[in-house]
Structures are given as C-alpha cells and as structure tokens.
Design an enzyme around this catalytic site. Structure first.
Site, short mmCIF file in Angstrom:
data_model
loop_
_atom_site.label_atom_id
_atom_site.label_comp_id
_atom_site.label_asym_id
_atom_site.label_seq_id
_atom_site.Cartn_x
_atom_site.Cartn_y
_atom_site.Cartn_z
NE ARG A 176 -2.19 1.08 3.68
CZ ARG A 176 -1.96 2.23 4.32
NH1 ARG A 176 -0.83 2.40 4.99
NH2 ARG A 176 -2.84 3.20 4.31
NE ARG A 180 -1.38 11.57 5.12
CZ ARG A 180 -0.55 12.02 6.05
NH1 ARG A 180 -0.27 13.30 6.13
NH2 ARG A 180 0.02 11.17 6.89
NE ARG A 271 20.40 -1.70 1.44
CZ ARG A 271 21.28 -1.42 0.50
NH1 ARG A 271 22.13 -2.34 0.07
NH2 ARG A 271 21.34 -0.21 -0.03
NE ARG A 302 16.81 9.81 6.17
CZ ARG A 302 15.94 9.50 7.12
NH1 ARG A 302 14.72 9.99 7.09
NH2 ARG A 302 16.28 8.70 8.10
CD GLU A 327 19.68 8.10 6.35
OE1 GLU A 327 18.92 7.14 6.10
OE2 GLU A 327 19.39 9.00 7.17
CE1 TYR A 375 13.05 0.87 10.81
CE2 TYR A 375 10.66 1.04 10.66
CZ TYR A 375 11.90 1.63 10.82
OH TYR A 375 11.99 2.98 10.99
CG ASP A 377 8.34 3.58 13.26
OD1 ASP A 377 9.40 3.78 12.64
OD2 ASP A 377 7.21 3.63 12.74
#
Length: 391
Positions: A176, A180, A271, A302, A327, A375, A377
């Site tokens: 997905r 917005r 990674r 970035r 980065e 992973y 957060d």
C-alpha cells in the site's frame, strides 16, 4: 561480587526502558553496551550547540497515549512535526503524497482532479499486466499510484535504499502507498509526535538514572568466560580492570539474533546506513529537517539538518551555524552497524528459525529490532516493554 537480577545487553530504547521498569519493580540491573556511550541508535552528539542524531533522524510518533505519557514523564517532548520534502533533479515536492504534491506535479487544484489523474495512470498499469498479479515492487507500485509518482518519487529512491532494482524487489514490500486528498504535509497520522527537549540523551539518561551501566564492553567476550552456577545463574569473573566480577539471573539481549546463536543457521542480511556530517557556516541550510533526494543523480538518499528538530523560528537564526548529514544506504558488511532487516523470503525464513530457538530459551528476553529481526519504530519498542509481565 556484584549480584544482579538482569544483565541487559544494549542501552537503546528496549534495554533502557526495560531497566527502568525493572528498577521500579525492585530489581537490580546492569546495562552494558559495546559502544563508548549509552543510547544505542538514538544517541545524540552535541556539535555547535545542536543535538546531532548520530545514527540518523529519529522522530518519535505514536497513537498510544500510555506510551506518550510515559516518555513525557521522563523528559518533556517538543512540538516537532515531520514534514519531509523530496528533491527530484532540483524540483521540490511535499511528502507524503498529498494535494500539495499533486499540485506541484500536475498543477491540479482539487481532489477530484488529482484522483482522476491517479486513476488514469493506475488503470494503464493494471491493463499492462494482462490480468496477472504484480510480480515485483515496480509493478505493484505502478498499480497503486501510477507512473508519474512512481518514477519521480519512488523508483530511484527505493533502489538507492535497497541497492537493488525495483524489478528485483518482491511486490509484498509495498502493498500500500498512502495517498491523501488533502493539503497536509504531516508525514505521520499519529496523534502524538515530537522530539525530547534537549535531545534523546535526556530520555536515555532519565530511563537509566540510578542504574549501573558499563560501556565499551562486548557481551560475547563476557559470555566466553562466564560459568553456569548450580542455581541456574551465571557468574562472570573480572573481565578486565574496568569490569567487576558479577553474577546475574536473567539476560535481556538486544543485539543481532543470529550472532547470539553463533550464526548456527547462517547469517542474516541487513541494510545499513552511513553518514557524512559537516558544519555549514549558515544558520539555515535547507529550511527543513529532512530532504529526500529521489533520483540517482545524488548517491545519498537524504540530507538531514539537525537543528530543525529542536529549533524553531528565531531560534534557528540565533544559532549562527548548522550541522547537516548526508545519509547513504548500503549493504551491510562485517564491522558495520546493522540497521534494517532485509524483508525478503530468504531472510524471513532464516529469521523464523532463529526466533523458534529464542522462544525456547529460559531466562532470556530478546527485544528490539536486531534481536527480533523486525523493523520497529521507537514507540512500538517502548510499547513492547510496557506490556511485559513479571519483570
């Protein structure tokens, strides 16, 4: 000899939060870390009066009020809102994909116009599959958002992140893509987000207040000289002049799960990221904390301008210099810091074999991204620790 209820390997968010909870429960903990400082990947380094996120941008966000209240009970968080910008060959786009992005890309003014453009391009991609399911990330993404968004903001950026072509990455990675139909650049949908006032070191120091800690210690060197006692506890005799003789009952492990088992089934792939950090002799370099570079024209993914996480308005200009970090995403090699699990079938299958071993361990808790090969957060890591029973 020092006696502990828990030896905690790693002083990142899982280890530090666990130590805090255990201390509150009357347990004695020793936290060790192989790095020369505490905090794991949220560690901040002070440069020119700016808290520099040494291991990349860390933005705390959650919908869980319990977690938000918990971290704010340790240190107050500021009002930082994550609104990254994408730079594609010199042209700027707002992220996440929203009406600002679509106006910049197509000149559309209404949600209906934007949706019509996306639907037209999605239909074109779906038709090209001739009834087949998407076989790779590129085909999947094209059916979700169409060619303009994909080729401008996703394709090359993703290839830099993963070091692989989008046609070589599995489709399930990108099932997905949030779109917005409002003019809203807030990257997260979560109710709460911010940065600890004074930096993440304040959070870690608060969590570890009153808890014994030792840095520059390799757990595996300790393990090589520990002995099992009759009561099931472990004793480690003096490791070196800086490390005391200790006895502990339980282990909390936050390192890489395959390393814990001496790579019994083989090594997991990771990674990792590296940074080129420099001081710029200007108070405001790019006007935003995070700018993603989405083309192959630049080798970095970035650029982070750290002061914008904690300085706002006139504060930005009261600090005459700024610190920026480029980065770079790269394949993990021995001696580097592992960051992100490689989410493919081979590694997921291998990781599950290690997790099955971990589930059978007694008196060992595996916590966090490395130890679970998933992973996470920051907020879900803390949520996991708060949910643990019987500490």
């Amino acid at each position: 000899m020092e006696r502990y209820d828990y030896l905690i390997v790693g002083s990142g968010l899982f280890g530090a939060t666990f130590a805090y909870r255990a201390k509150k429960a009357g347990k004695r903990c020793l936290v060790i870390d192989k790095r020369p400082y505490l905090g794991g990947n949220v560690y901040c380094e002070s440069i020119e009066g700016i808290n520099v996120h040494k291991y990349g941008a860390h933005i705390f966000h959650t919908n869980n009020k319990e977690v938000w209240d918990f971290v704010n009970s340790i240190v107050e968080f500021n009002r930082y809102t994550n609104c990254p910008v994408a730079n594609y060959k010199g042209k700027l786009y707002n992220l996440p994909f929203n009406m600002n992005t679509f106006a910049q890309m197509w000149g559309v003014r209404t949600p209906a116009e934007a949706q019509a453009k996306i639907d037209e391009q999605k239909a074109e991609a779906i038709a090209s599959l001739n009834g087949k399911e998407p076989q790779n990330l590129e085909e999947q993404a094209l059916t979700l958002v169409g060619k303009d968004i994909f080729f401008t903001l996703i394709k090359e950026y993703t290839e830099k992140q993963w070091g692989r072509k989008c046609t070589e990455l599995p489709a399930f990675i990108i099932k997905r893509l949030p779109v917005r139909m409002v003019f809203d650049n807030n990257y997260f949908n979560d109710r709460y987000q911010g940065i600890p006032i004074g930096g993440y070191n304040k959070l870690i120091d608060g969590l570890l207040d009153g808890i014994d800690t030792v840095t520059n210690v390799d757990y595996f060197k300790l393990r090589s000289v520990q002995r099992l006692e009759d009561d099931g506890s472990f004793t480690i005799d003096p490791f070196d002049a800086e490390f005391p003789s200790i006895n502990y009952k339980n282990l909390v492990y936050t390192g890489a799960i395959d390393e814990y088992y001496d790579f019994k089934f083989g090594k997991l792939d990771w990674r990792t990221v590296t940074f080129k950090t420099r001081i710029e002799n200007t108070p405001n370099y790019q006007g935003n904390a995070v700018v993603n570079y989405t083309s192959h024209n630049e080798p970095f993914t970035r650029v982070i301008e750290h002061k914008h996480f904690e300085m706002f308005g006139q504060e930005v200009y009261d600090c005459p210099k700024t610190v920026v970090s480029e980065e770079y995403s790269t394949e993990y090699k021995e001696g580097m810091e592992p960051y992100y699990p490689v989410n493919d079938n081979k590694n997921n299958t291998l990781a599950e074999k290690y997790r099955e071993l971990a589930a059978r361990e007694k008196n060992v808790i595996f916590g966090g991204r490395l130890a679970q090969y998933r992973y996470y957060d920051m907020a879900p890591v803390i949520e996991q620790v708060l949910a643990l029973k019987g500490i």
